[in-house]
Enzyme design. Structure first.
Site, PDB file in Angstrom:
ATOM      1  N   LYS A  14     -12.711  -1.314   6.836  1.00  0.00           N
ATOM      2  CA  LYS A  14     -11.942  -2.282   7.627  1.00  0.00           C
ATOM      3  C   LYS A  14     -12.307  -2.246   9.108  1.00  0.00           C
ATOM      4  CE  LYS A  14      -8.831  -2.586   3.927  1.00  0.00           C
ATOM      5  NZ  LYS A  14      -7.885  -1.864   3.083  1.00  0.00           N
ATOM      6  N   TRP A  38       0.826  -1.211   0.000  1.00  0.00           N
ATOM      7  CA  TRP A  38       0.000   0.000   0.000  1.00  0.00           C
ATOM      8  C   TRP A  38       0.856   1.254   0.000  1.00  0.00           C
ATOM      9  CZ3 TRP A  38      -4.297  -0.656  -2.115  1.00  0.00           C
ATOM     10  CH2 TRP A  38      -5.098  -1.776  -1.852  1.00  0.00           C
ATOM     11  N   ASP A  67      -1.514   6.781   6.248  1.00  0.00           N
ATOM     12  CA  ASP A  67      -2.578   5.911   5.745  1.00  0.00           C
ATOM     13  C   ASP A  67      -2.921   4.951   6.880  1.00  0.00           C
ATOM     14  OD1 ASP A  67      -4.132   3.950   4.609  1.00  0.00           O
ATOM     15  OD2 ASP A  67      -2.797   3.548   2.916  1.00  0.00           O
TER      16      ASP A  67
HETATM   17  C1  LIG Z   1      -7.339  -1.398   1.983  1.00  0.00           C
HETATM   18  C2  LIG Z   1      -6.231  -0.414   2.006  1.00  0.00           C
HETATM   19  C3  LIG Z   1      -6.092   0.608   1.046  1.00  0.00           C
HETATM   20  C4  LIG Z   1      -6.990   0.711  -0.163  1.00  0.00           C
HETATM   21  O1  LIG Z   1      -8.259   0.996   0.142  1.00  0.00           O
HETATM   22  P1  LIG Z   1      -9.383   1.109  -1.009  1.00  0.00           P
HETATM   23  O2  LIG Z   1     -10.521   1.660  -0.222  1.00  0.00           O
HETATM   24  O3  LIG Z   1      -9.609  -0.264  -1.552  1.00  0.00           O
HETATM   25  O4  LIG Z   1      -8.870   2.038  -2.036  1.00  0.00           O
HETATM   26  C5  LIG Z   1      -5.082   1.512   1.195  1.00  0.00           C
HETATM   27  N1  LIG Z   1      -4.208   1.427   2.216  1.00  0.00           N
HETATM   28  C6  LIG Z   1      -4.299   0.461   3.146  1.00  0.00           C
HETATM   29  C7  LIG Z   1      -3.323   0.433   4.271  1.00  0.00           C
HETATM   30  C8  LIG Z   1      -5.310  -0.488   3.069  1.00  0.00           C
HETATM   31  O5  LIG Z   1      -5.399  -1.446   4.001  1.00  0.00           O
END
Ligand SMILES: *Cc1c(COP(=O)(O)O)cnc(C)c1O
Length: 360
Positions: free
Chosen positions: A196, A101, A172
């Protein structure tokens, strides 16, 4: 037989939240109308949005000098939105490449013409450790440092934040949002998709220092413009009304669980049940060093691809769903997000224990 969902996202929601969605589906707040059909310009939705914002501010301790924005486009959308809103092209973006990511965030910024400086990467060791850098970062040289607090695919997490000198820190937090205690004051910007830990797919939360808004000199699409979202209470266009409503219910549920502190303690207990088992097991391994282990995403393997696949099937037969590892890493992965009850972690450990006895 109870069913436990270990999916990495979209992921498990608390039973009480699902029950509330069901009971209110035809009439939100006694209105006689469904959350699925009301206008985002109604007073009814305004109340839901404002209460959700206020509750998130309280539960996360977000100070007044930060904006809370509800956007779309997921974490991936933020890989473009963050540089467009915060970065100048004559300075670099620093990146700690801790996993896929982080890599993707760097790629998106590069695509938009920003200069991304990867300070350190642990790609060569399959991201089983966090990268570290001694470089002293300054605001003159760098727009910000981008980190991923929890590496969803690789199972590492920054429980201590890396030094970032006088440059800004962007996180993030998609996969450990409200799952462990962080001080918002330590960040200039935090973002995370809701699917999540915080609700369902469709909404992405951005928490950003107010004094950073409207400063960058880039052309920004309206759907990514923080300043516009701040001015319009996150509604320059139609927001994901249902997803925001679910976030509101989840935040109330988190408060009922003792807030982030209570959830964090609960998550430590859950994760340790699994890690302790894996460390003692002669069949299963997790390769991350203890101080860098994620609380929410735990990859593990028998080291035998066929046996891992057999386990995924046998586990599903026992109500333990979605244990297949990310396609890029293989093996197995259990995501123990906020809403996974301790009973789910215990059921998984018990199953793995039996599986090991039968397969040694
Ligand atoms: C799931 C995730 C993303 C991407 O998220 P989307 O909503 O599918 O674009 C980005 N960074 C991390 C750390 C993630 O776990």
């Amino acid at each position: 037989m109870p069913v436990y969902n270990f999916s990495a996202g979209p992921a498990v929601l608390a039973d009480s939240v699902l029950n509330q969605i069901q009971s209110e589906l035809h009439s939100v707040n006694g209105s006689g109308m469904s959350i699925l059909e009301i206008s985002h310009r109604s007073a009814l939705f305004d109340d839901i949005l404002n209460e959700t914002t206020a509750n998130l501010r309280r539960v996360m301790g977000i100070p007044d000098n930060y904006e809370v924005l509800f956007m779309q486009g997921g974490g991936t959308g933020q890989f473009s939105a963050v540089p467009l809103n915060l970065a100048a092209k004559n300075k670099k973006i620093a990146l700690l490449d801790s996993g896929q990511w982080a890599l993707k965030a760097g790629q998106e910024a590069t695509k938009l013409g920003f200069d991304v400086d990867t300070l350190a990467t642990t790609k060569d060791t399959k991201y089983q450790q966090l990268p570290t850098s001694d470089k002293v970062l300054t605001d003159d040289e760098y727009n910000y440092l981008h980190i991923v607090t929890n590496n969803t695919i690789e199972g590492t997490a920054f429980h201590q934040l890396p030094a970032h000198g006088t440059t800004k820190l962007v996180a993030d937090m998609s996969s450990n949002f409200l799952a462990e205690e962080y001080d918002v004051n330590d960040f200039d910007l935090i973002f995370g998709g809701a699917q999540k830990n915080l609700g369902t797919a469709g909404v992405t939360i951005v928490i950003v220092k107010k004094d950073l808004l409207g400063k960058a000199n880039n052309l920004i699409p309206a759907t990514m413009d923080y300043n516009l979202f701040a001015k319009k209470n996150s509604m320059p266009n139609t927001p994901p009304t249902f997803s925001i409503y679910v976030c509101g219910l989840v935040i109330k549920w988190i408060e009922s669980m003792g807030g982030v502190k209570g959830i964090h303690e609960h998550n430590v207990i859950k994760a340790n049940r699994l890690y302790n088992f894996l460390d003692e097991s002669k069949l299963f391994n997790n390769f991350v060093s203890p101080q860098e282990r994620s609380l929410t995403n735990i990859p593990f393997t028998t080291g035998n691809e066929a046996l891992d696949a057999q386990l995924v099937t046998a586990a599903a037969d026992n109500g333990l769903m979605n244990l297949k590892g990310h396609r890029s890493v293989g093996g197995l992965r259990a995501s123990l997000y906020n809403a996974m009850p301790l009973a789910g972690a215990d059921a998984l450990v018990e199953f793995l224990h039996q599986f090991e006895k039968q397969n040694r």
